[in-house]
Design an enzyme around this catalytic site. Structure first.
Site, short mmCIF file in Angstrom:
data_model
loop_
_atom_site.label_atom_id
_atom_site.label_comp_id
_atom_site.label_asym_id
_atom_site.label_seq_id
_atom_site.Cartn_x
_atom_site.Cartn_y
_atom_site.Cartn_z
CD GLN A 127 2.84 12.17 -22.88
OE1 GLN A 127 2.12 12.33 -23.86
NE2 GLN A 127 3.85 11.33 -22.91
N GLY A 173 1.09 4.14 -17.92
CA GLY A 173 -0.30 4.57 -17.98
C GLY A 173 -0.96 4.32 -19.32
CG MET A 174 -0.29 6.58 -22.61
SD MET A 174 -1.91 7.08 -23.23
CE MET A 174 -2.82 7.20 -21.70
N GLY A 175 0.70 2.27 -22.11
CA GLY A 175 1.00 0.91 -22.54
C GLY A 175 0.33 -0.15 -21.70
CG ASP A 193 7.34 -1.73 -17.51
OD1 ASP A 193 6.59 -1.01 -18.19
OD2 ASP A 193 8.17 -1.27 -16.70
CB THR A 261 9.26 1.54 -24.00
OG1 THR A 261 9.68 1.80 -25.34
CG2 THR A 261 9.38 0.06 -23.71
CB ALA A 263 10.83 5.08 -27.13
CE1 TYR A 270 13.14 1.93 -24.94
CE2 TYR A 270 15.45 1.82 -24.27
CZ TYR A 270 14.37 1.29 -24.96
OH TYR A 270 14.51 0.11 -25.66
CB CYS A 407 -17.30 3.94 -26.27
SG CYS A 407 -18.63 5.08 -26.56
#
EC number: 4.2.1.49
Length: 552
Positions: A127, A173-175, A193, A261, A263, A270, A407
């Site tokens: 990632q 973790g991101m969404g 989700d 998602t 994807a 997914y 930030c």
């Protein structure tokens, strides 16, 4: 991948397990990536983003830990796709670790070839911040998400999301940053989700307010709060590829529509329509080809519904998971009719060398982070938007793993902040060194034509020299560890990107490294956008004295 049930937690305090603070920082941040508070599936070494791992396998993880514990301060550890492959003599100002993750020769840069190699134990998916050991949990993307929704509010809703409904999906973790980012901007959000655990985790960490399995309840609560112009975030259990078409059928159009998602990975990220998590896991194991095809068909329905909502007036944008590309490849020729979030909302910040700057207290003491918050509020008091962010983050963001803060700081600001932090470590104001890093999603460190470099002014979307140059200049300038990855965010074949981390240990040598690295790193963002012809980047370069030989 062998599952290993062990709880990994980074050491706290000032006692070293290694031969120097830079090595210690790398060790603690690797371990922090796998802290159960931080990682999505720590037993599989998965940090976030489908199968984004911190190490290739458990044997490699242990070998990395052992190597870092014995690494001298004039040596450099090389990590190839999550496996330690060499230790070379270098010098004290060189990076202690260099990482290359998931990189494939372009003709072979696809999921099928990657999976063949992964099956043979030859590669892992890093990632962005998973394989580069600087993931800090959902806060790591929160301000970027807050900035994105804030800019959408400024462009379309008079500066606030009050009285608006946002519809999105994906609470990994991101969404998982999306619900809080929307409510921080005053809005109402329904976030879908398919995995109850993901929703529960966001509620537990105060990123999401409530849970429901009922679309009717979600809509009723959303409408109530929208009318009151009060913020609320609703985690709705379900499959977005079923729920969005149902809303279109009912003629329900949110104000804002997006999607996070996983994807980017049709096999591991997914869930196809009509499958429970358990059924999906079984099919994934038994017939991966059929699974991928069903996923792609579901994604196409998902994008069709997003396009239908856009036609009815919803502000619709892609949030960088490559879902449009999948739908396009499946024959949906207008899949790219809605823009990506970077060209729509974020690129002006990139032109100023701004991006998701983050720091972590190796002491484990939250007070160290609160003291650095005060530095931001004092030194950047004229930036009211930034100061508001820090105040909100202090109140609403729960730390995951080692205490940290994020930030968006720009060219000049990052180096200034780094200098001050290093001085605070030197004079004992902070109880241990601070790790300073960033996401690979930054102004000058990524080539990703469907995300960060989508629709570049000069058509240079796919030019991948920039992240390589970024990694090279950060390495020679003395970053503590530097990484070059492929496929983060959008999947195999669609991105190349670089990361850097620098440790503020209070020494004079660190001060010099910090000055160099925290100038050249955001400087690459200014340079990249000057080269692409952005006037704001040219203004920034001239104002800040960035030396660009052919700048007009």
């Amino acid at each position: 991948m062998e599952k290993v049930k062990q709880t990994i937690r980074a050491p706290r305090g000032t006692e070293l397990q290694t031969k120097g603070w830079v090595q210690e920082a790398a060790l603690r941040m690797l371990m922090n990536n796998l802290d159960p508070e931080v990682a999505e599936k720590p037993e599989e070494l998965v940090v976030y983003g489908g199968i984004g791992r911190a190490a290739r396998n458990w044997e490699s993880y242990q070998a990395i830990v052992d190597s870092l514990k014995t690494l001298e301060s004039d040596e450099t550890l090389l990590v190839q796709s999550g496996k330690p492959v060499a230790i070379f003599k270098s010098h004290e100002d060189a990076p202690r670790v260099l990482l290359a993750n998931s990189n494939l020769v372009p003709k072979w840069a696809n999921w099928d070839h990657f999976r063949e190699l992964e099956k043979k134990g030859l590669m892992m998916y890093g990632q962005m911040t998973a394989g580069s050991w600087i993931y800090i949990g959902t806060q790591g993307i929160l301000q970027g998400t807050y900035e994105t929704f804030g800019e959408a509010a400024r462009q379309h809703f008079g500066g606030s999301l009050k009285g608006t409904l946002t519809l999105t999906a994906g609470l990994g973790g991101m969404g998982g940053a999306q619900p809080l980012a929307v409510t921080m901007n005053g809005g109402v959000v329904i976030a879908i989700d398919v995995d109850k655990r993901s929703i529960d985790r966001r509620i537990e960490k105060r990123y999401c307010d409530m849970y429901t399995e009922s679309l009717e309840e979600a809509l009723a609560v959303a409408n109530e709060y929208k009318e009151k112009k009060e913020p609320i975030s609703i985690g709705l259990l379900g499959n977005a590829a079923e729920i969005l078409p149902e809303l279109v059928k009912r003629n329900i159009t949110p104000d804002l529509v997006t999607d996070q998602t996983s994807a980017h990975d049709p096999l591991n990220g997914y869930i196809p329509v009509g499958y429970t998590l358990e059924e999906a896991a079984k099919l994934r194991e038994e017939d991966p080809e059929r699974y991928v095809q069903l996923s792609k068909e579901s994604m196409t329905k998902h994008v069709e519904a997003m396009l239908a909502m856009q036609e009815k007036g919803a502000i619709t944008f892609d949030y960088g998971n490559n879902i449009r590309q999948v739908a396009f490849d499946e024959g949906l020729k207008n899949a790219f009719d809605f823009p990506g979030f970077v060209p729509a909302f974020i690129r002006p910040l990139f032109c100023e060398g701004k991006g998701p700057f983050r720091w972590v207290a190796l002491s484990g003491d939250p007070e160290d982070i609160y003291k650095t918050d005060e530095v931001i509020l004092r030194e950047f008091a004229d930036n009211e938007h930034l100061c508001n962010w820090i105040r909100m983050a202090r109140q609403q963001v729960e730390f995951q793993g080692l205490p940290s803060r994020i930030c968006w700081l720009g060219y000049g600001e990052r180096a200034k902040f780094g200098r001050i932090i290093n001085e605070m470590v030197a004079n004992g104001e902070l109880s241990a060194p601070i790790v300073i890093g960033r996401d690979h999603l930054d102004c000058g460190s990524v080539a990703s034509p469907n995300r960060e470099t989508e629709a570049m002014k000069d058509g240079s979307d796919a030019v991948a020299d920039w992240p390589i140059l970024n990694a090279l200049i950060n390495s020679v300038n003395g970053a503590s560890w530097v990484s070059v990855h492929h496929g983060g965010g959008v999947g195999m074949g669609y991105s190349l990107h670089a990361g850097m981390v620098i440790v503020a240990d209070g020494t004079e040598a660190a001060a010099k490294r910090i000055e160099r690295v925290l100038t050249s790193d955001p400087g690459m963002g200014v340079v990249r956008h000057v080269d692409a012809g952005y006037d704001l980047a040219v203004e920034t370069a001239k104002e800040k004295g960035v030396n660009i030989p052919m700048m007009k």
